[in-house]
Structure formats: C-alpha cells, structure tokens
Design an enzyme around this catalytic site. Structure first.
Site, short mmCIF file in Angstrom:
data_model
loop_
_atom_site.label_atom_id
_atom_site.label_comp_id
_atom_site.label_asym_id
_atom_site.label_seq_id
_atom_site.Cartn_x
_atom_site.Cartn_y
_atom_site.Cartn_z
CD GLU A 5 20.58 -66.89 49.02
OE1 GLU A 5 20.27 -66.11 49.93
OE2 GLU A 5 21.31 -66.56 48.06
CG ASP A 6 16.76 -64.84 49.50
OD1 ASP A 6 17.62 -65.51 48.90
OD2 ASP A 6 16.58 -63.64 49.29
CG ASP A 9 16.80 -67.23 40.03
OD1 ASP A 9 15.96 -67.95 39.48
OD2 ASP A 9 17.14 -66.13 39.58
CG PHE A 65 10.71 -61.28 40.90
CD1 PHE A 65 12.07 -61.56 40.81
CD2 PHE A 65 10.29 -60.29 41.78
CE1 PHE A 65 12.99 -60.87 41.59
CE2 PHE A 65 11.21 -59.58 42.55
CZ PHE A 65 12.56 -59.88 42.45
CB VAL A 66 8.19 -65.04 45.02
CG1 VAL A 66 7.29 -65.97 44.23
CG2 VAL A 66 9.57 -65.68 45.20
P1 5GP Z 1 20.97 -66.69 41.96
O1 5GP Z 1 22.39 -66.28 42.07
O2 5GP Z 1 20.68 -68.07 42.46
O3 5GP Z 1 20.47 -66.47 40.56
O4 5GP Z 1 20.14 -65.64 42.77
C1 5GP Z 1 20.00 -65.67 44.13
C2 5GP Z 1 19.46 -64.36 44.61
O5 5GP Z 1 18.65 -63.72 43.63
C3 5GP Z 1 18.56 -64.55 45.79
O6 5GP Z 1 19.29 -64.54 46.98
C4 5GP Z 1 17.63 -63.37 45.68
O7 5GP Z 1 18.20 -62.25 46.30
C5 5GP Z 1 17.54 -63.09 44.20
N1 5GP Z 1 16.32 -63.71 43.61
C6 5GP Z 1 16.24 -64.74 42.76
N2 5GP Z 1 14.96 -65.02 42.44
C7 5GP Z 1 14.21 -64.13 43.13
C8 5GP Z 1 12.79 -63.93 43.25
O8 5GP Z 1 11.94 -64.60 42.68
N3 5GP Z 1 12.44 -62.91 44.07
C9 5GP Z 1 13.32 -62.12 44.74
N4 5GP Z 1 12.81 -61.16 45.51
N5 5GP Z 1 14.64 -62.30 44.66
C10 5GP Z 1 15.09 -63.31 43.86
#
Ligand code: 5GP
Length: 178
Positions: free
Chosen positions: A97-98, A101, A150-151
């Site tokens: 995963e990238d 969050d 937010f990156v």
């Molecule tokens: P989660 O379900 O863990 O909240 O979110 C995961 C997804 O949210 C990541 O795969 C990504 O696509 C997006 N995301 C969460 N934080 C960031 C951030 O700081 N920057 C970007 N570009 N995407 C984020």
C-alpha cells in the site's frame, strides 16, 4: 507542480534506500515461501515496482484497486475491485500500500483476502500515519511514519495529480482548499 508543495519530506534517494531495506527484510523473512505481492492501485504502483525490483527471492505479483478518498478526505466507504486475482488458497500474501491512514481501506481488503484461504497476510506500506488510525491494523513492513499531513508524490495523488513526482511532499493547503 513543485510550486504547489509546502515542502519535500522524502527525497527519491531516501525513498529508494528505505524501500531496499524493506525488500531485504522481506527477502529474508519469505525465503522459500514464494510470496504473492498484491499492490493496491493506483497509489502503490511506484512503491510496488521499486520494492519488487529489489526482492531477491522468487515471488509473484498482482494488483487490486480500492478507493475511499475524494480530494483530501476519506469517504469512509471502501470499495475494492479484486477481479483477476489468482487463487489465494495457501498463499503467503503481502499487501503493498502507498499509505496507511485510518486503516479502513486495508481492513476491508484484508477481510476480503483472508476469506479466500491465504496461508498468511501481511502489510507493507511506504508511509504510515499512526495518529489517524481508526482500526487495530498494523503494517509489518513500514517505510516511514509521518505526522498528520496530506502528502503527494511517488504514486500518491490529489485528485489524480502529482503521482508522477519522484519524491514525497506536503501539498499547500491553498491547493486543496481552492
Ligand atoms: P485509509 O483507509 O487508511 O484511511 O486510507 C488509505 C488511502 O487513503 C491511501 O491508500 C491513500 O489513497 C489515501 N490517503 C491517505 N492519506 C493520504 C495522504 O496523505 N495523501 C494521499 N495522497 N493519499 C492519502
């Protein structure tokens, strides 16, 4: 594009060096296990390529797509497209995963994948924002822990832009507030 960033947080050299370390850890831990790397599109595509290039053991690759974000906010409603995955029965899966969050996206994906008979399932994430977590989820292989900012870059987007930046940086608030 550079003018839209507040600061660069991780250079290409730092990202590549840390990814090499993760690839070495995985190559050691998964020797003889023929792991299946499953990259979560689209954000993980650059990290996945860099990681797998540096893995030194036999392995396989697949991709799924998932989305929960619109702009800079998670919608909380996760959808995952898993068509085209190979049979996961008995497979050692590493979900790539990238960024981790809230953890909601990967929790959902982990449930879907483990219901298909995986032998093991671990998470490898380039970035981790532990302060934002809403689930118990933990990444076994994590590149960098970052604060709640937010990156973008190195695969990470804002409304589909900035994925091609070779580094990671914080987007200026006026870009996403406009
Ligand atoms: P989660 O379900 O863990 O909240 O979110 C995961 C997804 O949210 C990541 O795969 C990504 O696509 C997006 N995301 C969460 N934080 C960031 C951030 O700081 N920057 C970007 N570009 N995407 C984020």
């Amino acid at each position: 594009m550079l003018q839209d960033l507040l600061k660069i947080t991780h250079t290409e050299e730092q990202l590549k060096a840390r990814t090499c370390e993760l690839a070495a850890d995985i190559s050691r831990d998964y020797a003889d296990k023929n792991p299946l790397f499953i990259g979560v599109l689209k954000g993980a595509y650059i990290f996945m390529a860099e990681l797998c290039k540096n893995v030194t053991i036999p392995c396989e690759m697949a991709f799924i797509s998932a989305s929960s974000y619109r702009g800079t906010q998670t919608t909380g409603c996760v959808s995952a497209q898993t068509d085209g995955l190979p049979d996961l029965t008995g497979r050692h899966v590493i979900l790539v995963e990238d960024i981790l969050d809230t953890g909601l996206t990967l929790s959902h994906i982990c449930k879907v994948l483990s219901s298909r008979g995986t032998a093991s399932l671990e998470i490898c994430s380039m970035m981790d924002k532990p302060s934002r977590r809403k689930t118990e989820l933990k990444g076994k292989y994590v590149g960098f822990e970052i604060p709640d900012e937010f990156v973008v870059g190195y695969g990470l987007d804002f409304n589909e832009k900035y994925r091609n930046l070779p580094f990671v940086g914080v987007l200026k608030p006026e870009v996403y507030e406009s």
